[in-house]
Design a protein around this motif. Structure first.
Motif, short mmCIF file in Angstrom:
data_model
loop_
_atom_site.label_atom_id
_atom_site.label_comp_id
_atom_site.label_asym_id
_atom_site.label_seq_id
_atom_site.Cartn_x
_atom_site.Cartn_y
_atom_site.Cartn_z
N ASN A 86 0.83 -1.20 0.00
CA ASN A 86 0.00 0.00 0.00
C ASN A 86 0.87 1.25 0.00
O ASN A 86 1.57 1.53 0.99
N PRO A 87 0.86 2.05 -1.07
CA PRO A 87 1.72 3.23 -1.13
C PRO A 87 1.28 4.36 -0.20
O PRO A 87 2.04 5.30 0.02
N ALA A 88 0.07 4.26 0.36
CA ALA A 88 -0.38 5.30 1.28
C ALA A 88 0.28 5.17 2.65
O ALA A 88 0.34 6.14 3.40
N ASN A 89 0.79 3.95 2.96
CA ASN A 89 1.44 3.77 4.26
C ASN A 89 2.68 2.89 4.22
O ASN A 89 3.36 2.71 5.23
N GLY A 90 2.99 2.31 3.05
CA GLY A 90 4.17 1.47 2.91
C GLY A 90 4.04 0.07 3.45
O GLY A 90 5.02 -0.68 3.48
N GLU A 93 8.26 3.96 -3.32
CA GLU A 93 9.29 4.81 -2.70
C GLU A 93 10.35 5.20 -3.71
O GLU A 93 10.82 6.34 -3.74
N ARG A 94 10.72 4.26 -4.59
CA ARG A 94 11.71 4.54 -5.62
C ARG A 94 11.22 5.60 -6.60
O ARG A 94 11.95 6.48 -7.01
N GLY A 95 9.92 5.51 -6.95
CA GLY A 95 9.36 6.50 -7.85
C GLY A 95 9.42 7.90 -7.27
O GLY A 95 9.72 8.87 -7.98
N ARG A 96 9.14 8.03 -5.99
CA ARG A 96 9.23 9.35 -5.36
C ARG A 96 10.67 9.84 -5.32
O ARG A 96 10.94 11.02 -5.58
N ALA A 97 11.59 8.95 -4.99
CA ALA A 97 13.00 9.35 -4.95
C ALA A 97 13.49 9.82 -6.31
O ALA A 97 14.23 10.82 -6.41
N ASP A 98 13.08 9.13 -7.38
CA ASP A 98 13.47 9.54 -8.73
C ASP A 98 12.93 10.93 -9.05
O ASP A 98 13.63 11.76 -9.67
N LEU A 99 11.69 11.19 -8.65
CA LEU A 99 11.09 12.50 -8.91
C LEU A 99 11.82 13.59 -8.13
O LEU A 99 12.10 14.67 -8.66
N TYR A 136 4.04 10.21 -0.68
CA TYR A 136 3.38 11.40 -1.22
C TYR A 136 4.41 12.41 -1.73
O TYR A 136 5.54 12.50 -1.24
N TYR A 137 3.97 13.18 -2.73
CA TYR A 137 4.77 14.32 -3.21
C TYR A 137 3.79 15.40 -3.65
O TYR A 137 2.80 15.09 -4.32
N THR A 174 9.06 13.28 -16.16
CA THR A 174 8.71 13.46 -14.75
C THR A 174 7.45 12.65 -14.47
O THR A 174 6.35 13.05 -14.86
N PHE A 175 7.60 11.52 -13.79
CA PHE A 175 6.47 10.64 -13.54
C PHE A 175 5.92 10.92 -12.15
O PHE A 175 6.09 10.15 -11.21
N GLY A 176 5.25 12.05 -12.04
CA GLY A 176 4.68 12.51 -10.79
C GLY A 176 4.17 13.92 -10.98
O GLY A 176 4.32 14.50 -12.07
N PRO A 177 3.57 14.53 -9.96
CA PRO A 177 2.88 15.82 -10.13
C PRO A 177 3.80 17.03 -10.18
O PRO A 177 3.66 17.98 -9.41
N VAL A 178 4.77 16.99 -11.08
CA VAL A 178 5.73 18.09 -11.24
C VAL A 178 5.61 18.64 -12.66
O VAL A 178 5.76 17.91 -13.63
N ALA A 179 5.33 19.95 -12.75
CA ALA A 179 5.18 20.62 -14.04
C ALA A 179 6.34 21.58 -14.27
O ALA A 179 6.86 22.18 -13.33
N THR A 180 6.74 21.71 -15.52
CA THR A 180 7.78 22.68 -15.88
C THR A 180 7.17 23.75 -16.78
O THR A 180 6.45 23.43 -17.72
N LEU A 181 7.48 25.01 -16.48
CA LEU A 181 6.96 26.15 -17.23
C LEU A 181 8.05 26.74 -18.13
O LEU A 181 9.18 26.97 -17.68
#
Length: 461
Positions: free
Chosen positions: A7-11, A313-319, A346-347, A366-373
């Motif tokens: 469960n990614p909400a609590n690991g 966890e790895r996905g968040r670290a990569d982001l 979470y991120y 960027t595989f997560g909620p990060v946008a570039t302007l």
């Protein structure tokens, strides 16, 4: 990577599975091959009946399978229910259109006569067992958009799903079996990635489709090329979202937030690079940042949550590495950018400005909620920035100027151009990319024909 629901909400690890051994894999390959011999001759009417039944069952199961998806990969439960509904819709679309899409074609009589024939037909015949290597981010949809056309064409499927969504993978096998499909028509293989190469080398596997990372695509394409087997690849994306001065800025900013943060931004076709004409840059940025800040981040099982945790966890670290690299290179953080305290992966929704070509975030997905302007001085610069990527999955343009629309459609290097709207897949329209986003097409008539033997039938005079 272990085959497990975490469960990614609590690991917390919910359930683990043993990988299938060689004996069980062999049994399933034999079953797939034997089933294909008879299933390939079933009528479209029978396949249609079975596929409609699968769609009906999925609708009945929608709430339950949504909870499973939310637990396995963190998708907000509202979005998980919508994914299940979309899958049922696609099943019905292929059930209702497959016979027409695969009907015999008859070239012009003049061309037939010119070849010395009395009649020529083009017929679409199934290939056989198709291996599907699928990702976790849309664990139902990615599979169904392969399985529905493949089964309606008379093929049988073998699914190697992502190791973090085993319950969803097993549910899909059970769904098709409950619908009445013969056991060997659709099977889930609980195996690790290392087992894929041997499967591709097995002569009983006739073709493969993969949605996933570029390295995974390279590996599958390499082996399939060596074995001379057909593949369809849908890989990464770094889709541009271009905003021109004539755009409806309020609507563009509203859609931009959804386009970037749906599924916590974990989507190949999510808009990631926001390229805004300098005349409206400040106005758009203000609206966009406000919208990103307003999103509710939290428990994906909560009906009010907009953005759940990242899947791993790895996905968040990569982001985080991409964001930190950009900040070190001089990028400005307009919102977000810091990992929250507490359990779960979470991120926060994040907007970065001042991006340069030297930053990793400019080159990588960027595989997560990060946008570039990005700020563009004119249309030409907007096109240059949009195409300055190794990816070419889809694109979004916002303008009311038809000449600008024509230019973007002509010059953007992407498998799709969505004008004044957000990229979204639909069963009736072809889906896929160019450059390092892969090749081949899913969905529509193009998708169902990808795994067919296109046969010329020539009758002498």
């Amino acid at each position: 990577m272990p085959i497990a629901t975490v469960n990614p909400a609590n690991g917390e690890t919910v359930k683990t599975y043993e990988a299938m051994g060689e004996e069980e894999i062999e049994r399933r390959l034999q079953l797939a091959e034997a089933t294909f011999r008879t299933y390939r001759t079933t009528s479209f009417a029978e396949r249609t009946r079975l596929m409609h039944r699968a769609a009906d069952l999925l609708d009945e199961d929608r709430q339950d399978i949504a909870r499973v998806i939310t637990t396995e990969m963190g998708k907000p439960v509202r979005q998980a229910r919508a994914e299940a509904a979309k899958c049922a819709k696609a099943m019905r679309w292929y059930a209702d259109h497959a016979e027409e899409l695969l009907a015999d074609e008859e070239p012009a009589a003049a061309d037939a006569h010119d070849s010395g024939a009395s009649r020529v037909l083009v017929r679409y015949r199934p290939l056989g067992p198709v291996l599907a290597v699928m990702p976790w981010n849309f664990p139902l949809w990615q599979v169904v958009r392969f399985a529905a056309p493949a089964l309606m064409a008379g093929n049988v499927g073998l699914l190697k799903h992502a190791s973090n969504v085993p319950q969803t993978a097993l549910y899909l096998e059970d769904l098709f079996h409950r619908a009445g499909f013969t056991e060997g028509c659709f099977q889930t293989l609980l195996i690790g990635s290392a087992a894929v190469d041997d499967l591709l080398r097995d002569e009983r596997i006739k073709a493969a489709t993969l949605t996933g990372s570029e390295p995974a695509g390279r590996a599958v394409a390499s082996t399939a090329g060596e074995m001379i087997k057909k593949t369809v690849l849908e890989l990464g994306g770094s889709d541009p979202f271009v905003v021109m001065p004539s755009a409806d800025l309020d609507r563009a900013a509203e859609v931009a937030v959804d386009a970037r943060c749906q599924n916590a931004g974990q989507s190949c076709i999510a808009a990631k690079r926001f390229i805004v004409h300098t005349d409206v840059y400040d106005a758009f940025a203000e609206r966009f940042v406000a919208g990103m800040k307003a999103l509710k981040v939290g428990d994906p099982a909560d009906e009010e949550t907009d953005v759940g945790p990242l899947s791993s966890e790895r996905g968040r670290a990569d982001l985080e590495e991409l964001v930190d690299d950009a900040v070190r290179g001089g990028a400005t953080v307009l919102c977000g950018g810091e990992r929250p305290e507490g359990p779960g992966w979470y991120y926060p929704p994040t907007v970065l400005a001042g991006i340069t070509r030297e930053m990793r975030v400019h080159r990588e997905e960027t595989f997560g909620p990060v946008a570039t302007l990005y700020r563009a001085g004119d249309l030409d610069e907007a096109v240059l920035i949009a195409n300055d990527s190794e990816f070419g999955l889809s694109s979004n343009v916002w303008t009311r100027d038809e000449k600008e629309v024509d230019r973007f459609v002509r010059d953007l290097e992407a498998g799709g151009v969505y004008v004044n709207g957000m990229t979204a897949s639909h069963p009736a329209f072809p889906f896929g990319g160019v450059k390092r986003s892969g090749y081949g097409r899913e969905l529509s008539g193009h998708g169902i024909r990808e795994f067919c033997n296109i046969t010329t039938v020539w009758h002498g005079a």
